[in-house]
Design an enzyme around this catalytic site. Structure first.
Site, PDB file in Angstrom:
ATOM      1  CE  LYS A 176      54.447  72.984  30.250  1.00 28.80           C
ATOM      2  NZ  LYS A 176      53.216  72.831  30.102  1.00 28.80           N
ATOM      3  CE  LYS A 227      55.829  72.833  34.380  1.00 30.15           C
ATOM      4  NZ  LYS A 227      54.261  71.944  33.963  1.00 30.15           N
TER       5      LYS A 227
END
Length: 327
Positions: A197, A249
């Site tokens: 992330k 992500k």
């Protein structure tokens, strides 16, 4: 034989031929719909920076979730927006907090007809907007935060989450969550690790969706967009700690990372097509600058081609309907 001898265009000549030899297909069951439920709402509320996406009331959430399941989406990822916040994000661990109440609603409504997932992070619930508890010097206290994540995981599982998604990028978060679930008797609850992330500018509209109170940034715990090897290390650590799936992500700006992760692991890989990716296409389409439906399907196909078996996208329902019509 006249030149050229080899003509690859033969296999592109008609829609039927192109469909026959297509190398990458997106299936509705691979799509997961992120949904937002806000405490105290009587009616769903549009999110200005995410056209077509809503903050739901508990009632509208149930109805929209049923529609998503009927469209064939594979899962729902739920985020809660509380009416009040505090320094410790206590709404996230409160069994009667909005996220956990809504999980019980959807679990009762949907049963096993889809995969019910829950975001496991404190940022929606803290008054400072960070993903963890703060130390006296204002930094995020990794180990104190882990204790809260463990408590959140058990409450979410008890509320009906079939899969929890620790997303705060704390060191050791997957192991702590896995041990807490097992100790509480939730051995069958899966962990979708937000293993990769990045500290990304593409998260902007999401912060409007959850009404984030964040001041500053999250660069001390989310990853540097310049780094790939670090991402692979994070993935291996999460798998070693018990992750059932791992996620990248954002998705679109990091397709190279996604492909590298897919090549390095033997667990399912997910990718989150985040709010900024969605908003850019919607804004361009609203101005007549882009073919909206083609852009949606092209972006999803690129994420699938790079290696994602599961795709979180705000277009999940619409894309599922388009895909079903095209089969």
């Amino acid at each position: 034989m006249s030149y050229p001898d080899i003509r690859p265009r033969r296999l592109r000549r008609t829609p039927a031929i192109r469909r026959l030899v297509s190398e990458t297909r997106v299936a509705p069951a691979e799509l997961v719909l992120p949904m937002f439920v806000k405490e105290g709402l009587a009616e769903p509320r549009p999110i200005a920076t995410l056209p077509g996406v809503l903050q739901h009331s508990r009632d509208s959430l149930r109805k929209a979730a049923v529609e998503a399941v009927r469209a064939g989406v594979g899962g729902i990822m739920l985020f809660g927006v509380p009416a009040t916040r505090d320094e410790r994000g206590s709404g996230g661990t409160d069994p009667d907090g909005i996220l956990n109440v809504a999980l019980r609603d959807l679990s009762a409504e949907l049963g096993d007809s889809t995969v019910l997932m829950s975001d496991l992070c404190l940022d929606e619930f803290t008054s400072h907007g960070h993903c963890g508890l703060l130390a006296p010097d204002g930094s995020v206290d990794n180990d104190a935060t882990l204790a809260s994540y463990a408590e959140m995981a058990v409450v979410q599982a008890a509320s009906g989450a079939q899969m929890v998604g620790p997303s705060g990028m704390m060191d050791g978060q997957v192991g702590v969550v896995r041990r807490a679930l097992d100790a509480a008797g939730y051995q069958d609850t899966s962990v979708l690790a937000y293993a990769v992330k990045y500290a990304s500018a593409f998260f902007g509209p999401f912060r409007d969706a959850v009404e984030s109170a964040l001041q500053g940034d999250r660069k001390s715990y989310q990853q540097d967009p310049a780094n790939l090897r670090e991402s692979l290390r994070e993935v291996q650590l999460d798998i070693a700690e018990g992750a059932d799936l791992v996620m990248v992500k954002p998705a679109g700006p990091y397709l190279d990372v996604l492909a590298a992760v897919r090549d390095s692991v033997d667990v399912p890989v997910a990718a989150y097509q985040v709010s900024g990716e969605y908003a850019m296409v919607e804004a361009a389409a609203a101005n007549g600058w882009i073919d909206r439906e083609r852009a949606i399907m092209e972006s999803l196909t690129s994420i699938r081609r790079a290696g994602a078996q599961v795709i979180l996208t705000y277009w999940a329902v619409e894309a599922a309907k388009m895909l079903r019509e095209s089969y």
